[in-house]
Scaffold this active site. Structure first.
Site, PDB file in Angstrom:
ATOM      1  N   HIS A 153       4.255  -4.708   8.503  1.00  0.00           N
ATOM      2  CA  HIS A 153       4.335  -4.673  10.209  1.00  0.00           C
ATOM      3  C   HIS A 153       3.055  -5.170  10.766  1.00  0.00           C
ATOM      4  CE1 HIS A 153       7.526  -2.075   9.018  1.00  0.00           C
ATOM      5  NE2 HIS A 153       6.914  -1.202   8.289  1.00  0.00           N
TER       6      HIS A 153
ATOM      7  N   ARG B   5       5.351  12.165  -2.955  1.00  0.00           N
ATOM      8  CA  ARG B   5       5.243  12.798  -1.569  1.00  0.00           C
ATOM      9  C   ARG B   5       6.393  12.259  -1.159  1.00  0.00           C
ATOM     10  NH1 ARG B   5      -0.758  12.971  -0.604  1.00  0.00           N
ATOM     11  NH2 ARG B   5      -1.234  14.343  -2.168  1.00  0.00           N
TER      12      ARG B   5
ATOM     13  N   HIS C 290      12.609  -3.186   1.725  1.00  0.00           N
ATOM     14  CA  HIS C 290      12.283  -1.787   2.261  1.00  0.00           C
ATOM     15  C   HIS C 290      13.159  -0.719   1.897  1.00  0.00           C
ATOM     16  CE1 HIS C 290       8.940  -3.552   4.858  1.00  0.00           C
ATOM     17  NE2 HIS C 290       9.780  -4.352   5.131  1.00  0.00           N
ATOM     18  N   MET C 291      12.759   0.308   1.008  1.00  0.00           N
ATOM     19  CA  MET C 291      13.596   1.377   0.916  1.00  0.00           C
ATOM     20  C   MET C 291      14.266   1.866   1.891  1.00  0.00           C
ATOM     21  SD  MET C 291      11.393   2.652  -2.252  1.00  0.00           S
ATOM     22  CE  MET C 291       9.908   2.670  -1.144  1.00  0.00           C
ATOM     23  N   SER C 292      13.675   2.111   2.968  1.00  0.00           N
ATOM     24  CA  SER C 292      14.178   2.859   4.120  1.00  0.00           C
ATOM     25  C   SER C 292      14.579   2.101   5.076  1.00  0.00           C
ATOM     26  CB  SER C 292      13.133   3.898   4.672  1.00  0.00           C
ATOM     27  OG  SER C 292      11.897   3.021   5.319  1.00  0.00           O
TER      28      SER C 292
ATOM     29  N   ARG D  41      13.841   4.252  12.188  1.00  0.00           N
ATOM     30  CA  ARG D  41      12.614   4.857  12.333  1.00  0.00           C
ATOM     31  C   ARG D  41      11.700   4.476  13.561  1.00  0.00           C
ATOM     32  NH1 ARG D  41       9.753   4.680   6.698  1.00  0.00           N
ATOM     33  NH2 ARG D  41       8.646   6.598   7.369  1.00  0.00           N
TER      34      ARG D  41
ATOM     35  N   TYR E 252      11.747   8.776   1.034  1.00  0.00           N
ATOM     36  CA  TYR E 252      11.638   7.748  -0.025  1.00  0.00           C
ATOM     37  C   TYR E 252      12.298   7.880  -1.229  1.00  0.00           C
ATOM     38  CZ  TYR E 252       8.335   5.862   3.186  1.00  0.00           C
ATOM     39  OH  TYR E 252       7.669   5.298   4.375  1.00  0.00           O
TER      40      TYR E 252
ATOM     41  N   PRO F 200       0.896  -1.328   0.032  1.00  0.00           N
ATOM     42  CA  PRO F 200      -0.100   0.089  -0.152  1.00  0.00           C
ATOM     43  C   PRO F 200       0.801   1.423  -0.040  1.00  0.00           C
ATOM     44  CG  PRO F 200      -0.242  -1.168   2.036  1.00  0.00           C
ATOM     45  CD  PRO F 200       0.635  -2.145   1.299  1.00  0.00           C
ATOM     46  N   ASN F 201       0.174   2.178  -0.872  1.00  0.00           N
ATOM     47  CA  ASN F 201       0.834   3.501  -0.820  1.00  0.00           C
ATOM     48  C   ASN F 201       2.036   3.797  -1.696  1.00  0.00           C
ATOM     49  OD1 ASN F 201      -1.450   5.049   0.807  1.00  0.00           O
ATOM     50  ND2 ASN F 201      -0.514   3.970   2.466  1.00  0.00           N
TER      51      ASN F 201
ATOM     52  N   ASN G 178       8.004  -5.846  -1.449  1.00  0.00           N
ATOM     53  CA  ASN G 178       7.992  -4.636  -0.608  1.00  0.00           C
ATOM     54  C   ASN G 178       6.658  -4.505   0.002  1.00  0.00           C
ATOM     55  OD1 ASN G 178       7.831  -2.275   0.948  1.00  0.00           O
ATOM     56  ND2 ASN G 178       9.184  -1.271  -0.475  1.00  0.00           N
TER      57      ASN G 178
ATOM     58  N   ASP H  95       1.048 -15.861   6.388  1.00  0.00           N
ATOM     59  CA  ASP H  95       0.811 -17.082   6.067  1.00  0.00           C
ATOM     60  C   ASP H  95       0.663 -17.440   4.622  1.00  0.00           C
ATOM     61  OD1 ASP H  95       0.174 -17.543   8.813  1.00  0.00           O
ATOM     62  OD2 ASP H  95      -1.794 -17.035   8.721  1.00  0.00           O
TER      63      ASP H  95
ATOM     64  N   ALA I 218       3.374  -1.179   4.731  1.00  0.00           N
ATOM     65  CA  ALA I 218       2.887  -1.212   6.034  1.00  0.00           C
ATOM     66  C   ALA I 218       2.234  -2.540   6.384  1.00  0.00           C
ATOM     67  CB  ALA I 218       1.988  -0.138   6.246  1.00  0.00           C
TER      68      ALA I 218
ATOM     69  N   GLU J  52      12.562  -9.865   1.176  1.00  0.00           N
ATOM     70  CA  GLU J  52      11.715  -8.702   1.688  1.00  0.00           C
ATOM     71  C   GLU J  52      12.662  -7.424   1.513  1.00  0.00           C
ATOM     72  OE1 GLU J  52      10.574  -8.966   5.790  1.00  0.00           O
ATOM     73  OE2 GLU J  52       9.563  -6.958   5.608  1.00  0.00           O
TER      74      GLU J  52
ATOM     75  N   ARG K 297       7.940   0.287  13.186  1.00  0.00           N
ATOM     76  CA  ARG K 297       8.409  -0.286  11.834  1.00  0.00           C
ATOM     77  C   ARG K 297       9.538  -1.404  12.128  1.00  0.00           C
ATOM     78  NH1 ARG K 297       6.172   3.283   8.217  1.00  0.00           N
ATOM     79  NH2 ARG K 297       5.700   5.324   9.089  1.00  0.00           N
TER      80      ARG K 297
HETATM   81  O1  CA2 Z   1      10.829   1.823   3.311  1.00  0.00           O
HETATM   82  C1  CA2 Z   1       9.962   1.101   2.895  1.00  0.00           C
HETATM   83  O2  CA2 Z   1      10.063   0.435   1.616  1.00  0.00           O
HETATM   84  C2  CA2 Z   1       8.614   0.804   3.334  1.00  0.00           C
HETATM   85  O3  CA2 Z   1       8.105  -0.201   3.192  1.00  0.00           O
HETATM   86  C3  CA2 Z   1       7.579   1.882   2.813  1.00  0.00           C
HETATM   87  C4  CA2 Z   1       6.186   2.162   3.733  1.00  0.00           C
HETATM   88  C5  CA2 Z   1       6.451   1.844   5.082  1.00  0.00           C
HETATM   89  O4  CA2 Z   1       5.115   1.766   5.637  1.00  0.00           O
HETATM   90  C6  CA2 Z   1       7.361   0.924   5.716  1.00  0.00           C
HETATM   91  O5  CA2 Z   1       7.371   0.898   7.092  1.00  0.00           O
HETATM   92  C7  CA2 Z   1       8.702   1.131   4.890  1.00  0.00           C
HETATM   93  C8  CA2 Z   1       5.308   3.102   3.182  1.00  0.00           C
HETATM   94  C9  CA2 Z   1       5.226   2.970   1.786  1.00  0.00           C
HETATM   95  C10 CA2 Z   1       4.519   4.608   1.424  1.00  0.00           C
HETATM   96  O6  CA2 Z   1       5.170   5.133   0.354  1.00  0.00           O
HETATM   97  C11 CA2 Z   1       4.974   6.383   0.221  1.00  0.00           C
HETATM   98  C12 CA2 Z   1       5.583   7.133  -0.618  1.00  0.00           C
HETATM   99  C13 CA2 Z   1       5.687   8.347  -0.951  1.00  0.00           C
HETATM  100  C14 CA2 Z   1       4.674   9.024  -0.320  1.00  0.00           C
HETATM  101  C15 CA2 Z   1       3.881   8.764   0.711  1.00  0.00           C
HETATM  102  C16 CA2 Z   1       3.849   7.298   0.936  1.00  0.00           C
END
Ligand code: CA2
Length: 149
Positions: free
Chosen positions: A82, A20, A102-104, A109, A25, A12-13, A76, A89, A79, A100, A113
């Protein structure tokens, strides 16, 4: 010989990437991530199926569909990593090599997370390397497929 299929799933997102929060990111969009994955796939001689969804159920269904179709998964989970035992499953049930991403660096953080359910199904976890993490993940899965025949 037919190229192995690696499914690259995004949660998601992630469709908002580059639009944003570039301070967290980066400036690349999800289309840029797909291009990077396609280039890595060419180098590695694998085929990829790159997808994103905001729906937990859809993500679970896509994981289930990998069984018998794909040779490995890069995910990836965003959220849902988490929060989602359903996703864990599904990943355990498909019995495929999973990496798996995660970019960050989720460990630098917020505390919520630091834990991901998905990690329990993953052979490896890459975080904090930005979008390059996807290319490293594809390399790792391709190596596993080759090593394990
Ligand atoms: O670091 C990552 O790749 C995450 O999976 C990104 C997720 C976050 O919930 C994880 O803790 C770490 C969030 C993805 C949302 O990405 C956005 C990018 C730009 C603007 C808003 C959200």
């Amino acid at each position: 010989m037919k190229r192995p299929l690696i499914v690259v799933l995004n949660g998601p997102n992630l469709n908002m990437l580059g639009l944003r929060q570039p301070e967290i990111y980066g400036e690349a969009t999800l289309d840029d991530v797909e291009q990077l994955c396609l280039q890595a796939a060419e180098r590695l001689d694998v085929t990829i199926d790159f997808r994103q969804t905001n729906g937990e159920g859809e993500l679970v269904s896509w994981v289930q569909e990998c069984r018998g179709r794909a040779s490995g998964i890069v995910i990836n989970p965003a959220a849902y990593g988490h929060t989602s035992i359903a996703l864990l499953d599904a990943l355990l049930a498909v019995e495929l090599p999973v990496i798996e991403v995660h970019m960050s660096n989720i460990h630098r953080r917020e505390a919520f997370r630091h834990h991901t359910y998905v990690s329990q199904a993953a052979r490896g976890v890459i975080c904090g390397l930005g979008i390059r993490g996807y290319a490293h993940a594809l390399q790792a899965v391709a190596d596993m497929i080759e090593d394990e025949g």
